[in-house]
Design a protein around this motif. Structure first.
Motif, PDB file in Angstrom:
ATOM      1  N   TYR A   1       0.817  -1.332  -0.094  1.00  0.00           N
ATOM      2  CA  TYR A   1      -0.033   0.161   0.112  1.00  0.00           C
ATOM      3  C   TYR A   1       0.831   1.419  -0.163  1.00  0.00           C
ATOM      4  N   HIS A   2       1.908   1.262   0.997  1.00  0.00           N
ATOM      5  CA  HIS A   2       2.650   2.595   1.034  1.00  0.00           C
ATOM      6  C   HIS A   2       3.743   2.576  -0.073  1.00  0.00           C
ATOM      7  N   GLN A   3       3.446   3.670  -1.009  1.00  0.00           N
ATOM      8  CA  GLN A   3       4.434   3.786  -2.035  1.00  0.00           C
ATOM      9  C   GLN A   3       5.654   4.805  -1.651  1.00  0.00           C
ATOM     10  N   PRO A   4       6.700   4.977  -2.442  1.00  0.00           N
ATOM     11  CA  PRO A   4       7.540   5.900  -1.936  1.00  0.00           C
ATOM     12  C   PRO A   4       6.999   7.407  -1.702  1.00  0.00           C
ATOM     13  N   GLY A   5       7.444   7.882  -0.656  1.00  0.00           N
ATOM     14  CA  GLY A   5       7.000   9.282  -0.062  1.00  0.00           C
ATOM     15  C   GLY A   5       5.587   9.269   0.546  1.00  0.00           C
TER      16      GLY A   5
ATOM     17  N   THR B   1      -6.646   2.260  -4.673  1.00  0.00           N
ATOM     18  CA  THR B   1      -7.636   1.147  -4.569  1.00  0.00           C
ATOM     19  C   THR B   1      -7.578   0.047  -5.487  1.00  0.00           C
ATOM     20  N   ASP B   2      -7.830   0.070  -6.741  1.00  0.00           N
ATOM     21  CA  ASP B   2      -8.000  -0.870  -7.797  1.00  0.00           C
ATOM     22  C   ASP B   2      -6.411  -1.440  -8.137  1.00  0.00           C
ATOM     23  N   LEU B   3      -5.222  -0.832  -7.836  1.00  0.00           N
ATOM     24  CA  LEU B   3      -4.082  -1.306  -7.958  1.00  0.00           C
ATOM     25  C   LEU B   3      -3.803  -2.065  -6.730  1.00  0.00           C
TER      26      LEU B   3
ATOM     27  N   VAL C   1      -1.033 -13.281   5.434  1.00  0.00           N
ATOM     28  CA  VAL C   1      -1.328 -11.990   5.133  1.00  0.00           C
ATOM     29  C   VAL C   1      -1.446 -11.336   6.373  1.00  0.00           C
ATOM     30  N   GLU C   2      -0.684 -10.094   6.462  1.00  0.00           N
ATOM     31  CA  GLU C   2      -0.905  -9.185   7.832  1.00  0.00           C
ATOM     32  C   GLU C   2      -1.475  -7.817   7.581  1.00  0.00           C
ATOM     33  N   GLY C   3      -2.399  -7.460   8.130  1.00  0.00           N
ATOM     34  CA  GLY C   3      -3.076  -6.245   8.057  1.00  0.00           C
ATOM     35  C   GLY C   3      -4.332  -6.016   7.843  1.00  0.00           C
ATOM     36  N   ASN C   4      -4.880  -4.881   7.854  1.00  0.00           N
ATOM     37  CA  ASN C   4      -6.373  -4.474   8.285  1.00  0.00           C
ATOM     38  C   ASN C   4      -7.053  -3.887   7.118  1.00  0.00           C
ATOM     39  N   TYR C   5      -6.454  -3.502   5.921  1.00  0.00           N
ATOM     40  CA  TYR C   5      -7.213  -2.639   5.171  1.00  0.00           C
ATOM     41  C   TYR C   5      -8.472  -3.185   4.782  1.00  0.00           C
ATOM     42  N   SER C   6      -9.476  -2.150   4.937  1.00  0.00           N
ATOM     43  CA  SER C   6     -10.843  -2.474   4.567  1.00  0.00           C
ATOM     44  C   SER C   6     -10.993  -2.797   3.049  1.00  0.00           C
ATOM     45  N   ALA C   7     -10.125  -1.846   2.010  1.00  0.00           N
ATOM     46  CA  ALA C   7     -10.291  -2.080   0.819  1.00  0.00           C
ATOM     47  C   ALA C   7      -9.939  -3.310   0.423  1.00  0.00           C
ATOM     48  N   VAL C   8      -9.164  -4.256   1.078  1.00  0.00           N
ATOM     49  CA  VAL C   8      -8.920  -5.774   0.498  1.00  0.00           C
ATOM     50  C   VAL C   8      -9.299  -6.597   1.417  1.00  0.00           C
TER      51      VAL C   8
ATOM     52  N   GLN D   1      15.413   3.565  10.262  1.00  0.00           N
ATOM     53  CA  GLN D   1      15.113   2.465   9.590  1.00  0.00           C
ATOM     54  C   GLN D   1      14.407   2.592   8.685  1.00  0.00           C
ATOM     55  N   THR D   2      14.783   1.939   7.284  1.00  0.00           N
ATOM     56  CA  THR D   2      13.712   2.275   6.036  1.00  0.00           C
ATOM     57  C   THR D   2      12.756   1.389   6.010  1.00  0.00           C
ATOM     58  N   LEU D   3      11.817   1.787   5.792  1.00  0.00           N
ATOM     59  CA  LEU D   3      10.410   0.908   5.886  1.00  0.00           C
ATOM     60  C   LEU D   3      10.056   0.521   4.381  1.00  0.00           C
ATOM     61  N   TRP D   4       8.785   0.338   4.055  1.00  0.00           N
ATOM     62  CA  TRP D   4       8.294   0.115   2.813  1.00  0.00           C
ATOM     63  C   TRP D   4       8.657   1.163   1.716  1.00  0.00           C
ATOM     64  N   ASN D   5       9.262   0.656   0.621  1.00  0.00           N
ATOM     65  CA  ASN D   5       9.616   1.536  -0.474  1.00  0.00           C
ATOM     66  C   ASN D   5      10.348   2.731  -0.036  1.00  0.00           C
ATOM     67  N   GLY D   6      11.224   2.512   0.738  1.00  0.00           N
ATOM     68  CA  GLY D   6      12.163   3.756   0.995  1.00  0.00           C
ATOM     69  C   GLY D   6      11.638   4.564   2.097  1.00  0.00           C
ATOM     70  N   ASN D   7      10.390   4.294   2.494  1.00  0.00           N
ATOM     71  CA  ASN D   7      10.070   5.402   3.685  1.00  0.00           C
ATOM     72  C   ASN D   7      10.837   5.272   4.908  1.00  0.00           C
ATOM     73  N   HIS D   8      10.456   6.380   5.744  1.00  0.00           N
ATOM     74  CA  HIS D   8      11.022   6.459   6.841  1.00  0.00           C
ATOM     75  C   HIS D   8       9.913   7.118   7.847  1.00  0.00           C
ATOM     76  N   GLU D   9      10.123   6.650   9.063  1.00  0.00           N
ATOM     77  CA  GLU D   9       9.199   7.357  10.319  1.00  0.00           C
ATOM     78  C   GLU D   9       9.573   8.928  10.045  1.00  0.00           C
TER      79      GLU D   9
END
Length: 190
Positions: free
Chosen positions: A49-53, A59-61, A77-84, A121-129
């Protein structure tokens, strides 16, 4: 088979497992452990779900990505996303609900966030807290506020989901660190 808490005897884990619960409950840790122990694929919805930046995937993707990731058997699978959530539930034969008390969740998410911040720490797709998010009062920006405000909502959502589940989908509700450890200890070896 619906289980109100950790079963007293080992149960056969499903081939398609969904792990849900509030942010900070330990979904990633448990999911990684389960996937490794069972030889399954670990699918982290945040990573899809979390893309760069921190840009959200449309939703469709997102739904398409989840469909591809969950093809076949042998996944956690871990997560709570209602869209999926509906498409994951349609396939899942086991749901593990981490329903830890709010103070435990907040303590865990606070330490996790601080650790990520200090280590950059690098998270998903290069993101950081982001430090600014730590002090934000907006749930969309602060994982602490998100966890605090979503705890009761998730408890209601998953209790209802468990009550209304078809008989073929097994539920395990784990409500403490000890229950999680007991569950893991009772997993059959492959």
């Amino acid at each position: 088979m619906h289980l109100a808490a950790c079963p007293a005897v080992p149960i056969a884990p499903g081939r398609r497992i969904s792990v849900v619960g509030c942010s900070g409950a330990g979904k990633t840790t448990l999911s990684r452990h389960l996937a490794q122990h069972l030889g399954y694929r670990h699918i982290e919805l945040d990573a899809l779900y979390h893309q760069p930046g921190w840009q959200p995937l449309a939703t469709d993707l997102f739904q398409q990505s989840v469909a591809v990731a969950t093809e076949g058997d042998g996944w956690v699978v871990e997560g709570n996303y209602s869209a999926v959530r509906p498409q994951i539930l349609e396939q899942a034969d086991m749901v593990i609900w981490l329903d830890l008390p709010r103070p435990t969740v907040i303590r865990q998410v606070l330490w996790r966030t601080l650790r990520r911040l200090f280590r950059r720490q690098t998270l998903w797709n290069g993101n950081h807290e982001r430090w600014t998010n730590l002090f934000s009062l907006r749930a969309e920006e602060s994982i602490l506020v998100w966890s605090w405000t979503r705890h009761a909502k998730y408890r209601q959502r998953y209790a209802e989901e468990m009550r209304n589940a078809p008989a073929h989908r097994h539920y395990v509700r784990l409500d403490s660190r000890q229950a999680i450890n007991d569950f893991l200890a009772k997993l059959p070896t492959r």
